[in-house]
Every structure is written in C-alpha cells, then in structure tokens.
Design an enzyme around this catalytic site. Sequence first.
Site, PDB file in Angstrom:
ATOM      1  N   HIS A 138      39.851  38.192  46.399  1.00 21.72           N
ATOM      2  CA  HIS A 138      39.582  38.835  45.103  1.00 21.72           C
ATOM      3  C   HIS A 138      38.518  38.848  44.483  1.00 21.72           C
ATOM      4  CE1 HIS A 138      40.956  40.171  40.413  1.00 21.72           C
ATOM      5  NE2 HIS A 138      39.707  40.071  40.439  1.00 21.72           N
ATOM      6  N   GLU A 139      37.327  37.863  44.730  1.00 18.68           N
ATOM      7  CA  GLU A 139      36.340  38.237  44.179  1.00 18.68           C
ATOM      8  C   GLU A 139      35.584  38.756  45.146  1.00 18.68           C
ATOM      9  OE1 GLU A 139      34.921  38.277  41.228  1.00 18.68           O
ATOM     10  OE2 GLU A 139      37.135  36.995  41.024  1.00 18.68           O
ATOM     11  N   HIS A 142      35.520  42.124  44.857  1.00 15.78           N
ATOM     12  CA  HIS A 142      34.552  42.301  43.414  1.00 15.78           C
ATOM     13  C   HIS A 142      33.091  42.994  44.875  1.00 15.78           C
ATOM     14  CE1 HIS A 142      36.792  43.081  39.830  1.00 15.78           C
ATOM     15  NE2 HIS A 142      36.820  41.409  40.433  1.00 15.78           N
TER      16      HIS A 142
END
Length: 371
Positions: A138-139, A142
């Site tokens: 997820h990060e 980003h």
Amino acid sequence: MTDSSSENVPSRQRKRFPAISSRAYEHPADRSALVALRKLTGFDTVFKALSGLLPERSLRLLFLSDSVRVSDAQFTHLHTMLRDACYILDLEKVPPMYVTQDPKPNAMCIGLDEPIIVVTTGLVELLDEEEMRAVVGHEVGHALSGHSVYRTILLFLTNLAMKVAWIPLGNVAIMAIVTALREWFRKSELSADRAGLLVGQDLQASMRGLMKIAGGNHLHEMNVDAFLEQAEEYEAGGDLRDSVLKILNVLPRTHPFTTVRAAELKKWAESRDFQRIMDGHYPRRTEDKDTSVTDSFRESASHYADTVRTSKDPLMKLVGDIAGGAGDLGGRLRDKFTGSAAGSGGAKGGSNGNGNGPADGGSGAAGQGEG
C-alpha cells in the site's frame, strides 16, 4: 531495481509487473487529478520550491534520530517485505522506512524530494506477515503514484490552518483547499489499497488487515462476510438525514471508512481490470507522457455517474432520480428526509408508496460509494 538481488524476490511465487504505471491501479478520481497535475508545466518545481517552508528536513531528522530505520540489521522481515514490494511493482529506488513508537496502528508515505515510509509499532504488532505485506505494498503504491508530495502538502496546510484559525478569511481559504485535498486523498487511499493487493496477491490477507485496523487483534471474533455486510448496511440504510451525516462524518478524514475500503477492494479484486493486470495486460510508465487529461477526466466522470446510478444510498438514489427526470420531487424529498412512504394515494402506476418504513430500504450489493 536499486539495492536488489536474487535473494530479494518474494518468498512465495508472486507475479511481478515490470514497468507498471501507477495508472493501472489508481482509482479514477485519483488518476484524473494526478494526470492533470503531472501535465502542468513546472508544477513539481513549484511544489519542491515550497520545501523551504515545509518541515520535511525536520521530519527526516526526527525519524532518523527517534525511530528505528528498517534495514538488513533492524526489522529484517519488514526490510524484506519492502524490497519485495518494490520488486513486484518495479519501483527503482527503495524508499527509506522507519518504525516509530506509537500504539495506534498507522502507516504513511511522505516527502517532497524523496518519499519515506513510516509505520507504527501498533501496526507492526497488530498484523501478521501477509497482512503486513499488503500494508507495505500500500505504501509503496503511494510512492509509485507520487502521493507523498501531496500528502506532505496536506499535512503542512492542515497545521497552517490550525495556526491561522483566528484569521477568519485566511482560515476559510486554507480549509477549502484542505477539504479538496482530503477528498482527493481519500480516493488515493483506495488506489493504494489496490497496490497493496497487487503486492500481496492475497485478498483475504488484505481483508483481515482492514478488519484488524477497525476492530483490533481479535480475529477469532470477526468475520469477513459480516464485515462486508456492514459496508452494505452503511451505504444503503437510513434516509436523507443519514446521507447528510455520512458526508459530515467523512469530511475531516483523510481515509475512507474501513468497511467502505474493504468493500471497494473486494469489488476491484473481482473486476476485469484486476484480472487483466494479473494476466500481464496493464499500462506501462513509458506511456504516461501520452496520457490524455481529457480522457482521464472522462473516465472519472463516468465512474461517478456509475456510482450514482448503482448506489443504494438514499441521497445518491435521489440524485439519480433527479438526473433521470423523476417526477414529484417535493414528495420524494419529504419521504426521504422523514423515512416515510408517500402513502397509498398515487400507488397506482408503480409509485413508491408502500406504507412501511423507508422507501429505499432494500438490500443490494456491497457499498458502492467511496468516502
């Protein structure tokens, strides 16, 4: 990929996506905003010029001095996950990652010049290996999308709004920008959830992680299907008063509600778009420069139109009815705000008068509205 070797490939067989563009997994509203920003000449230069005003250097020094940097020597399992995620999404430079002492489960990707990833001890202690892998993915998603730049700006403006709250007009102007950024960032979180699924390639682990963030480390007391039913009930239940309260509740948040995130991720995992990516058919970064802003906005508008048309939320259904030319607007507004039927009069011809409870209280698919 920088800082990689054959030993950094995933511990179990996972598909890799060479040169994948972040457009492949970005939510339509997130993607249209990012495409437009990337097309603005000098936009990145202007934002990076703000680095002198932003506490980015201070944050980097703070994490370096008062957190634990993930490496081959510290939090080795997280370091392996991070390099795996960068390998799978083909992110060339592995961003620095820190673990900071905080009992609240959280993770973020910030930075203007170079993104850094921060996870809290509360999150590390809460999630198992596969759940944590989805969060790390997820990060990294980003970072690949460039969300860290805009997240840093949002943090700065939020802090600034608090400092100038005593200036009426100044605070209003800044909060208007903050509100718009928060709406975009909620959609960017849905994008990053998708990136996490591409990295972990385990939908159940992603679902479990979201459940734990919502309900803590009591997995034996929770059930994914029941959790998703909450999203359906949240999206479809109530009347227009509840719809307005939903909007007010979500406005100050940077993240969508957890049940909504779970429902959205499951919906995407079952979509043709996800299957095409898994089959190796996805946009490449080399094509990003040729992306049309107009097409991206058209896709975003189409997505919102579909959301309104298929949503079970009373307000969204009313908007869809109005757009479709539904009659008796005054009566429908009254019924939806009060949660009562229009009565027996006019039932002939298929009106909504059924005499029992909210006019739109039927069941439907899991929550379609985002945020």
